[in-house]
Design a protein around this motif. Structure first.
Motif, PDB file in Angstrom:
ATOM      1  N   THR A 173      -5.335  -2.619 -16.832  1.00  0.00           N
ATOM      2  CA  THR A 173      -6.322  -3.317 -16.025  1.00  0.00           C
ATOM      3  C   THR A 173      -5.804  -3.492 -14.603  1.00  0.00           C
ATOM      4  O   THR A 173      -4.737  -2.966 -14.257  1.00  0.00           O
ATOM      5  CB  THR A 173      -6.687  -4.663 -16.687  1.00  0.00           C
ATOM      6  N   ARG A 174      -6.570  -4.197 -13.770  1.00  0.00           N
ATOM      7  CA  ARG A 174      -6.189  -4.321 -12.362  1.00  0.00           C
ATOM      8  C   ARG A 174      -6.698  -5.623 -11.779  1.00  0.00           C
ATOM      9  O   ARG A 174      -7.586  -6.281 -12.343  1.00  0.00           O
ATOM     10  CB  ARG A 174      -6.753  -3.161 -11.549  1.00  0.00           C
ATOM     11  N   LYS A 223       1.613   2.153  -7.214  1.00  0.00           N
ATOM     12  CA  LYS A 223       1.433   1.253  -8.349  1.00  0.00           C
ATOM     13  C   LYS A 223       0.400   1.755  -9.357  1.00  0.00           C
ATOM     14  O   LYS A 223       0.652   1.760 -10.556  1.00  0.00           O
ATOM     15  CB  LYS A 223       0.984  -0.144  -7.890  1.00  0.00           C
ATOM     16  N   SER A 224      -0.765   2.128  -8.858  1.00  0.00           N
ATOM     17  CA  SER A 224      -1.842   2.526  -9.767  1.00  0.00           C
ATOM     18  C   SER A 224      -1.456   3.754 -10.577  1.00  0.00           C
ATOM     19  O   SER A 224      -1.707   3.820 -11.789  1.00  0.00           O
ATOM     20  CB  SER A 224      -3.129   2.791  -8.974  1.00  0.00           C
ATOM     21  N   THR A 225      -0.838   4.727  -9.921  1.00  0.00           N
ATOM     22  CA  THR A 225      -0.396   5.929 -10.626  1.00  0.00           C
ATOM     23  C   THR A 225       0.649   5.596 -11.670  1.00  0.00           C
ATOM     24  O   THR A 225       0.570   6.049 -12.828  1.00  0.00           O
ATOM     25  CB  THR A 225       0.182   6.951  -9.619  1.00  0.00           C
ATOM     26  N   CYS A 277      -0.976  -4.478 -15.946  1.00  0.00           N
ATOM     27  CA  CYS A 277      -1.901  -4.902 -14.896  1.00  0.00           C
ATOM     28  C   CYS A 277      -1.396  -4.466 -13.521  1.00  0.00           C
ATOM     29  O   CYS A 277      -0.253  -4.747 -13.148  1.00  0.00           O
ATOM     30  CB  CYS A 277      -2.079  -6.410 -14.936  1.00  0.00           C
ATOM     31  N   ASP A 278      -2.260  -3.782 -12.791  1.00  0.00           N
ATOM     32  CA  ASP A 278      -1.995  -3.347 -11.419  1.00  0.00           C
ATOM     33  C   ASP A 278      -2.328  -4.518 -10.493  1.00  0.00           C
ATOM     34  O   ASP A 278      -3.477  -4.748 -10.165  1.00  0.00           O
ATOM     35  CB  ASP A 278      -2.874  -2.123 -11.129  1.00  0.00           C
ATOM     36  N   ARG A 279      -1.305  -5.264 -10.111  1.00  0.00           N
ATOM     37  CA  ARG A 279      -1.342  -6.485  -9.292  1.00  0.00           C
ATOM     38  C   ARG A 279      -1.653  -7.717 -10.146  1.00  0.00           C
ATOM     39  O   ARG A 279      -2.383  -7.656 -11.124  1.00  0.00           O
ATOM     40  CB  ARG A 279      -2.344  -6.402  -8.134  1.00  0.00           C
ATOM     41  N   ARG A 312      -4.598  10.049   0.830  1.00  0.00           N
ATOM     42  CA  ARG A 312      -5.532   9.629  -0.207  1.00  0.00           C
ATOM     43  C   ARG A 312      -6.898  10.286  -0.068  1.00  0.00           C
ATOM     44  O   ARG A 312      -7.706  10.245  -0.983  1.00  0.00           O
ATOM     45  CB  ARG A 312      -5.689   8.101  -0.191  1.00  0.00           C
ATOM     46  N   GLU A 315       0.839  -1.194   0.000  1.00  0.00           N
ATOM     47  CA  GLU A 315       0.000   0.000   0.000  1.00  0.00           C
ATOM     48  C   GLU A 315       0.879   1.251   0.000  1.00  0.00           C
ATOM     49  O   GLU A 315       1.900   1.316   0.676  1.00  0.00           O
ATOM     50  CB  GLU A 315      -0.902   0.008   1.237  1.00  0.00           C
ATOM     51  N   ALA A 323       1.307   2.683 -13.091  1.00  0.00           N
ATOM     52  CA  ALA A 323       0.747   1.851 -14.162  1.00  0.00           C
ATOM     53  C   ALA A 323       0.007   2.718 -15.173  1.00  0.00           C
ATOM     54  O   ALA A 323       0.138   2.533 -16.395  1.00  0.00           O
ATOM     55  CB  ALA A 323      -0.186   0.799 -13.572  1.00  0.00           C
ATOM     56  N   ARG A 324      -0.766   3.679 -14.686  1.00  0.00           N
ATOM     57  CA  ARG A 324      -1.504   4.570 -15.584  1.00  0.00           C
ATOM     58  C   ARG A 324      -0.551   5.425 -16.420  1.00  0.00           C
ATOM     59  O   ARG A 324      -0.738   5.586 -17.635  1.00  0.00           O
ATOM     60  CB  ARG A 324      -2.443   5.465 -14.774  1.00  0.00           C
TER      61      ARG A 324
END
Length: 214
Positions: free
Chosen positions: A37-38, A16-18, A93-95, A150, A12, A20-21
């Motif tokens: 995707t995720r 990662k999400s940022t 892919c996020d995870r 967040r 956490e 990956a995008r």
């Protein structure tokens, strides 16, 4: 499979999400066909399982929780990831399976050998293996600060667990990256977002020739 499969992993607050995008946007700007995707999620059925696993207030046994994650993953791979790769796309892919090993195997399961063996056997049934996995790592203090920043979004059940759990998850990701050091690249994600993305693009660049020329 003729496409390229890239996964992002980490605990956490690692970003990662940022990242990956940003990578998906960069690859699209290069003219590549990208599917971002995720997990858990990525298909309607898997997204329903995601909501249950992260916010459902359940009390599944460790084995049942692992199997629920792999049920979501099987649908995701069958209906989205495998077709995208077969079409020559870059899948970001996020995870993916490493998160199940780190969170359920090391975090919740505290490294139980029987549970880790079960995860390994289920992983072998999934017909998609990332060519490159980017493991983002930050200190516990940075992770906590990012999570606190967040805002007022829903806190999932994993985010709400104690620091000992998150330490076990981080140790799990580190063990995975050392074991699979050909596939996994560890990245210090404590720097500014742009600097981390620059590091990621440099690592990804050598993998792009095949899909660019396909």
């Amino acid at each position: 499979m003729s496409g390229l499969f890239i996964t992002f992993e980490g605990g956490e607050g690692a970003g990662k999400s940022t990242q990956a995008r940003l990578l998906a946007d960069h690859l699209r700007a290069l003219g590549l066909d990208v599917d971002l995707t995720r997990e858990p999620g990525g298909t309607p059925g898997a997204e329903a399982l995601r909501d249950f696993l992260l916010f459902g207030g359940h009390d599944l046994s460790p084995r049942a929780e692992v199997m629920a994650h792999f049920a979501a993953r099987a649908d995701h791979v069958d209906r989205r990831i495998a077709p995208a790769l077969a079409a020559g796309k870059v899948v970001v892919c996020d995870r993916f399976t490493d998160s199940t090993e780190a969170y359920q195997g090391y975090g919740l399961g505290q490294g139980d050998p029987a549970l880790l063996d079960m995860i390994a056997r289920l992983r072998a049934l999934i017909p998609a293996v990332p060519e490159l996995t980017l493991v983002l790592q930050v200190s516990p203090a940075i992770a906590a600060a990012r999570m606190a920043a967040r805002g007022n979004g829903r806190t999932d059940r994993y985010e709400a667990l104690d620091t000992a759990f998150h330490a076990r998850v981080a140790a799990g990701f580190d063990a995975i990256a050392r074991r699979d050091d050909t596939r996994c690249r560890r990245i210090d994600a404590s720097a500014a977002t742009v600097a981390v993305q620059d590091d990621i693009r440099a690592i990804v660049a050598p993998y792009l020739n095949r899909v660019a020329n396909a």
